[in-house]
Design a protein around this motif. Structure first.
Motif, short mmCIF file in Angstrom:
data_model
loop_
_atom_site.label_atom_id
_atom_site.label_comp_id
_atom_site.label_asym_id
_atom_site.label_seq_id
_atom_site.Cartn_x
_atom_site.Cartn_y
_atom_site.Cartn_z
N GLU A 92 0.83 -1.21 0.00
CA GLU A 92 0.00 0.00 0.00
C GLU A 92 0.86 1.25 0.00
O GLU A 92 0.56 2.23 -0.70
N ASP A 146 1.51 -9.47 -7.94
CA ASP A 146 0.18 -9.76 -7.43
C ASP A 146 -0.32 -8.61 -6.55
O ASP A 146 0.44 -8.05 -5.75
N ASN A 147 -1.57 -8.25 -6.71
CA ASN A 147 -2.25 -7.24 -5.90
C ASN A 147 -1.80 -5.80 -6.15
O ASN A 147 -2.28 -4.89 -5.48
N SER A 148 -0.86 -5.59 -7.10
CA SER A 148 -0.40 -4.22 -7.32
C SER A 148 -1.50 -3.33 -7.87
O SER A 148 -1.67 -2.19 -7.42
N SER A 182 -4.81 -3.66 -7.55
CA SER A 182 -5.81 -3.38 -6.51
C SER A 182 -5.26 -2.43 -5.45
O SER A 182 -6.01 -1.64 -4.86
N SER A 183 -3.95 -2.46 -5.21
CA SER A 183 -3.37 -1.56 -4.20
C SER A 183 -3.20 -0.14 -4.74
O SER A 183 -3.19 0.82 -3.97
N ALA A 210 -8.88 -7.22 -9.67
CA ALA A 210 -8.34 -6.16 -8.80
C ALA A 210 -9.42 -5.51 -7.95
O ALA A 210 -9.16 -4.52 -7.27
N ASP A 211 -10.65 -6.07 -8.01
CA ASP A 211 -11.77 -5.55 -7.24
C ASP A 211 -12.04 -4.08 -7.58
O ASP A 211 -12.32 -3.26 -6.70
#
Length: 326
Positions: free
Chosen positions: A95, A143-145, A147-148, A323-324
């Motif tokens: 984050e 991964d998750n970049s 969405s963050s 990524a929501d």
């Protein structure tokens, strides 16, 4: 080492995280601590921030240090210089890295567009934009970049933030096609600079509220050609030039500037075109309110299916869903 700051001096400060100060890296700004109701000088401008300095902060559980507001620009330049190092440091929360990536990159793009550009893009601006791409494409593949990064995306349309959003989504999409590293850089650079030609379009037209006249629309349509012209002296590959020049082409041949059709439009251009439309629709523009993501995607699917590549569109929806962001 500690020096109190005279209370008579009207100085303002802003807090920064100590983890953003790198051992043995020079910074053209001073670092202060808040102790006993006063700011205390910890390291001076031009002084190396050593491992010993880090240990002292960690030992004393100091989670915030301060920079004078008058030296904020120097601190921002320091962060920009070390951005690659920050983004690859997995000890930092994703984050925090995402926030730093978005803010540092946006500052660079704002500088590019807010400065009155000459007929060509300055080499120093191009170098800074290139560094943003080089330093962030691996991070955006993790991964998750996406969405963050999503919480930092603004829906108030500005050309420089729009370019950032198109870049972020396009790189995430290119990764799903397993694009090679060189091509990924070339396409990322094209995405980040796809609207650079708008720097030559009068702001009275870009920011106009209400419908454009036919002559104003024709002026707007010149921006891809302006963009390529502004970059003609720079070391760009054909992939990057294609992304800047053809991002308004449509599969049915009704786009501009060349009226290209389906198979003649390269895949990276199709990706950028789709991200471009999506971000425009979901942003607050002078002449239109922002649409929510679902409504924008529904409009693209139902009303633009002949213009956009629907296979790319399906993958785009999957990336946003993962990524929501829908």
């Amino acid at each position: 080492m500690d020096t109190k700051i005279s209370a008579a001096r009207p100085v303002s400060y802003f807090p920064v995280s100590p983890v953003m100060l790198f051992p043995e890296a020079l910074g053209d700004f001073s670092v202060y601590l808040w102790r006993g109701g006063d700011f205390i000088l910890y390291t001076s401008s031009g002084q190396k921030f050593t491992p010993s300095h880090c240990r002292v902060l960690h030992k004393n559980d100091i989670g915030e240090v301060y920079i004078q507001s008058s030296e904020k620009v120097q601190y921002e330049q320091y962060i920009e210089k070390h951005l690659g190092r920050i983004l690859q440091d997995e000890n930092l929360p994703i984050e925090l890295r995402s926030k730093i990536f978005y803010e540092a990159s946006t500052l660079v793009m704002q500088d590019v567009f807010d400065n009155k550009l000459p007929s060509t893009l300055r080499a120093r601006h191009f170098a800074r934009v290139s560094d943003i791409v080089k330093n962030s494409i691996k991070f955006l593949a993790s991964d998750n970049s996406l969405s963050s990064v999503a919480p930092f995306i603004s829906h108030d349309y500005k050309t420089y933030t729009h370019c950032m959003h198109v870049f972020i989504c396009s790189v995430a999409m290119c990764h799903t096609y397993e694009v090679g590293e060189n091509e990924l850089f070339e396409c990322g650079l094209g995405a980040l600079l796809h609207d650079v030609g708008k720097a030559k379009i009068p702001r009275s037209i870009l920011n106009k509220r209400g419908s454009l006249t036919q002559s104003e629309r024709e002026i707007i349509k010149e921006h891809p050609v302006h963009g390529v012209s502004m970059c003609s002296h720079l070391p760009m590959t054909q992939n990057t030039i294609n992304c800047i020049l053809f991002h308004h082409e449509k599969l049915d041949g009704t786009g501009y500037p060349a009226g290209l059709k389906s198979e003649n439009i390269p895949l990276p251009v199709r990706i950028i075109s789709l991200a471009d439309v999506y971000d425009a629709l979901t942003s607050e523009r002078p002449y239109a309110e922002a649409m929510d993501p679902y409504a924008a995607l529904s409009l693209m699917r139902n009303s633009m299916r002949d213009a956009l590549d629907m296979n790319v569109f399906k993958r785009f929806v999957a990336v946003l869903s993962g990524a929501d962001m829908i």
